[in-house]
Design a protein around this motif. Structure first.
Motif, PDB file in Angstrom:
ATOM      1  N   GLU A 133      63.065  47.847  51.253  1.00  0.00           N
ATOM      2  CA  GLU A 133      63.909  48.426  52.292  1.00  0.00           C
ATOM      3  C   GLU A 133      64.352  47.354  53.286  1.00  0.00           C
ATOM      4  O   GLU A 133      65.494  47.341  53.734  1.00  0.00           O
ATOM      5  CB  GLU A 133      63.152  49.547  53.018  1.00  0.00           C
ATOM      6  CG  GLU A 133      63.974  50.251  54.062  1.00  0.00           C
ATOM      7  CD  GLU A 133      65.215  50.953  53.517  1.00  0.00           C
ATOM      8  OE1 GLU A 133      66.168  51.114  54.295  1.00  0.00           O
ATOM      9  OE2 GLU A 133      65.240  51.326  52.328  1.00  0.00           O
ATOM     10  N   CYS A 148      77.271  49.942  43.699  1.00  0.00           N
ATOM     11  CA  CYS A 148      75.958  50.228  44.275  1.00  0.00           C
ATOM     12  C   CYS A 148      75.000  49.083  43.960  1.00  0.00           C
ATOM     13  O   CYS A 148      75.049  48.512  42.866  1.00  0.00           O
ATOM     14  CB  CYS A 148      75.390  51.529  43.726  1.00  0.00           C
ATOM     15  SG  CYS A 148      76.292  52.968  44.324  1.00  0.00           S
ATOM     16  N   THR A 155      77.699  50.902  53.012  1.00  0.00           N
ATOM     17  CA  THR A 155      76.987  52.134  53.344  1.00  0.00           C
ATOM     18  C   THR A 155      75.567  52.102  52.811  1.00  0.00           C
ATOM     19  O   THR A 155      75.350  51.775  51.640  1.00  0.00           O
ATOM     20  CB  THR A 155      77.719  53.351  52.735  1.00  0.00           C
ATOM     21  OG1 THR A 155      79.087  53.310  53.130  1.00  0.00           O
ATOM     22  CG2 THR A 155      77.091  54.650  53.176  1.00  0.00           C
ATOM     23  N   LYS A 156      74.626  52.455  53.649  1.00  0.00           N
ATOM     24  CA  LYS A 156      73.233  52.615  53.216  1.00  0.00           C
ATOM     25  C   LYS A 156      73.160  53.943  52.490  1.00  0.00           C
ATOM     26  O   LYS A 156      73.481  54.985  53.048  1.00  0.00           O
ATOM     27  CB  LYS A 156      72.327  52.593  54.458  1.00  0.00           C
ATOM     28  CG  LYS A 156      70.871  52.738  54.159  1.00  0.00           C
ATOM     29  CD  LYS A 156      70.312  51.436  53.653  1.00  0.00           C
ATOM     30  CE  LYS A 156      68.812  51.497  53.525  1.00  0.00           C
ATOM     31  NZ  LYS A 156      68.332  52.298  52.432  1.00  0.00           N
ATOM     32  N   GLU A 157      72.784  53.947  51.239  1.00  0.00           N
ATOM     33  CA  GLU A 157      72.791  55.159  50.423  1.00  0.00           C
ATOM     34  C   GLU A 157      71.449  55.881  50.465  1.00  0.00           C
ATOM     35  O   GLU A 157      71.356  56.996  50.911  1.00  0.00           O
ATOM     36  CB  GLU A 157      73.147  54.811  48.975  1.00  0.00           C
ATOM     37  CG  GLU A 157      74.546  54.247  48.794  1.00  0.00           C
ATOM     38  CD  GLU A 157      75.631  55.294  48.908  1.00  0.00           C
ATOM     39  OE1 GLU A 157      75.355  56.485  48.688  1.00  0.00           O
ATOM     40  OE2 GLU A 157      76.767  54.911  49.221  1.00  0.00           O
ATOM     41  N   GLU A 158      70.447  55.230  49.967  1.00  0.00           N
ATOM     42  CA  GLU A 158      69.094  55.788  49.933  1.00  0.00           C
ATOM     43  C   GLU A 158      68.126  54.628  50.061  1.00  0.00           C
ATOM     44  O   GLU A 158      68.554  53.492  50.259  1.00  0.00           O
ATOM     45  CB  GLU A 158      68.857  56.588  48.646  1.00  0.00           C
ATOM     46  CG  GLU A 158      69.150  55.803  47.387  1.00  0.00           C
ATOM     47  CD  GLU A 158      69.141  56.673  46.139  1.00  0.00           C
ATOM     48  OE1 GLU A 158      68.228  56.455  45.314  1.00  0.00           O
ATOM     49  OE2 GLU A 158      70.013  57.534  45.996  1.00  0.00           O
ATOM     50  N   GLU A 159      66.853  54.903  49.932  1.00  0.00           N
ATOM     51  CA  GLU A 159      65.871  53.824  50.074  1.00  0.00           C
ATOM     52  C   GLU A 159      66.173  52.682  49.109  1.00  0.00           C
ATOM     53  O   GLU A 159      66.361  52.906  47.914  1.00  0.00           O
ATOM     54  CB  GLU A 159      64.459  54.366  49.818  1.00  0.00           C
ATOM     55  CG  GLU A 159      63.394  53.367  50.168  1.00  0.00           C
ATOM     56  CD  GLU A 159      61.993  53.936  50.022  1.00  0.00           C
ATOM     57  OE1 GLU A 159      61.054  53.140  49.935  1.00  0.00           O
ATOM     58  OE2 GLU A 159      61.847  55.166  49.985  1.00  0.00           O
ATOM     59  N   ASN A 160      66.288  51.477  49.647  1.00  0.00           N
ATOM     60  CA  ASN A 160      66.530  50.252  48.881  1.00  0.00           C
ATOM     61  C   ASN A 160      67.913  50.176  48.224  1.00  0.00           C
ATOM     62  O   ASN A 160      68.150  49.293  47.406  1.00  0.00           O
ATOM     63  CB  ASN A 160      65.478  50.044  47.795  1.00  0.00           C
ATOM     64  CG  ASN A 160      64.073  49.932  48.334  1.00  0.00           C
ATOM     65  OD1 ASN A 160      63.837  50.004  49.531  1.00  0.00           O
ATOM     66  ND2 ASN A 160      63.128  49.754  47.450  1.00  0.00           N
ATOM     67  N   GLN A 209      70.835  47.864  44.343  1.00  0.00           N
ATOM     68  CA  GLN A 209      69.454  48.222  44.624  1.00  0.00           C
ATOM     69  C   GLN A 209      68.682  46.949  44.938  1.00  0.00           C
ATOM     70  O   GLN A 209      68.773  45.959  44.206  1.00  0.00           O
ATOM     71  CB  GLN A 209      68.810  48.937  43.442  1.00  0.00           C
ATOM     72  CG  GLN A 209      67.413  49.408  43.724  1.00  0.00           C
ATOM     73  CD  GLN A 209      66.855  50.250  42.588  1.00  0.00           C
ATOM     74  OE1 GLN A 209      67.432  50.334  41.519  1.00  0.00           O
ATOM     75  NE2 GLN A 209      65.730  50.876  42.831  1.00  0.00           N
ATOM     76  N   SER A 224      75.838  50.612  49.178  1.00  0.00           N
ATOM     77  CA  SER A 224      77.057  50.574  48.364  1.00  0.00           C
ATOM     78  C   SER A 224      78.174  49.863  49.113  1.00  0.00           C
ATOM     79  O   SER A 224      78.161  49.763  50.345  1.00  0.00           O
ATOM     80  CB  SER A 224      77.505  51.987  47.994  1.00  0.00           C
ATOM     81  OG  SER A 224      77.918  52.677  49.148  1.00  0.00           O
ATOM     82  N   CYS A 257      67.121  45.348  51.777  1.00  0.00           N
ATOM     83  CA  CYS A 257      68.325  46.172  51.755  1.00  0.00           C
ATOM     84  C   CYS A 257      69.000  46.141  53.124  1.00  0.00           C
ATOM     85  O   CYS A 257      70.224  45.955  53.228  1.00  0.00           O
ATOM     86  CB  CYS A 257      67.957  47.596  51.362  1.00  0.00           C
ATOM     87  SG  CYS A 257      69.370  48.676  51.107  1.00  0.00           S
TER      88      CYS A 257
END
Length: 119
Positions: free
Chosen positions: A63, A57, A37-42, A59, A45, A66
């Motif tokens: 981007e 998770c 799953t793409k969580e947030e920028e960069n 990092q 999970s 990621c």
């Protein structure tokens, strides 16, 4: 909940992780029955369907990096590879009229047939 810097290496459907100063992996995740799953920028999970509380998770530096990891990890499972094999097998068979797996003696194996479900 603790952020740790790790190096990771994807080998088929295993994601090995290493301490930054060691050559041997300290662990590995088998990428089966999991969600990427793409969580947030960069950040993305990996969580496991049968153990939803087990979540890792990661990092990335950018981007773009990621997104590359997310795509590679989604293509890394056995089930994705099996579906790809079936698709390309059928495409080759349509084009040539021959089953490309027949020469290896595995053309009738159920795991390489459409519409079969593994137990």
């Amino acid at each position: 909940s603790v952020l740790k810097k790790r190096l990771v290496k994807l080998v088929v459907n295993f994601l090995f992780y290493f301490r930054t100063d060691e050559a041997e992996p300290i662990g590995a995740l088998l990428l089966e029955h999991c969600r990427i799953t793409k969580e947030e920028e960069n950040v993305f999970s990996i969580s496991f369907i049968e153990e939803p509380e087990r979540k890792y998770c990661f990092q990335c530096a950018s981007e773009e990096q990621c997104q590359e990891w997310v795509e590679a990890l989604k293509r890394a499972s056995y089930e994705f590879l099996r579906r790809s094999l079936i698709f390309y097998r059928n495409e080759i068979q349509k084009m040539t009229g021959k089953d490309p797996l027949e020469q290896y003696g595995i053309s009738e194996e159920a795991r390489f047939q459409l519409g079969t479900h593994q137990q």
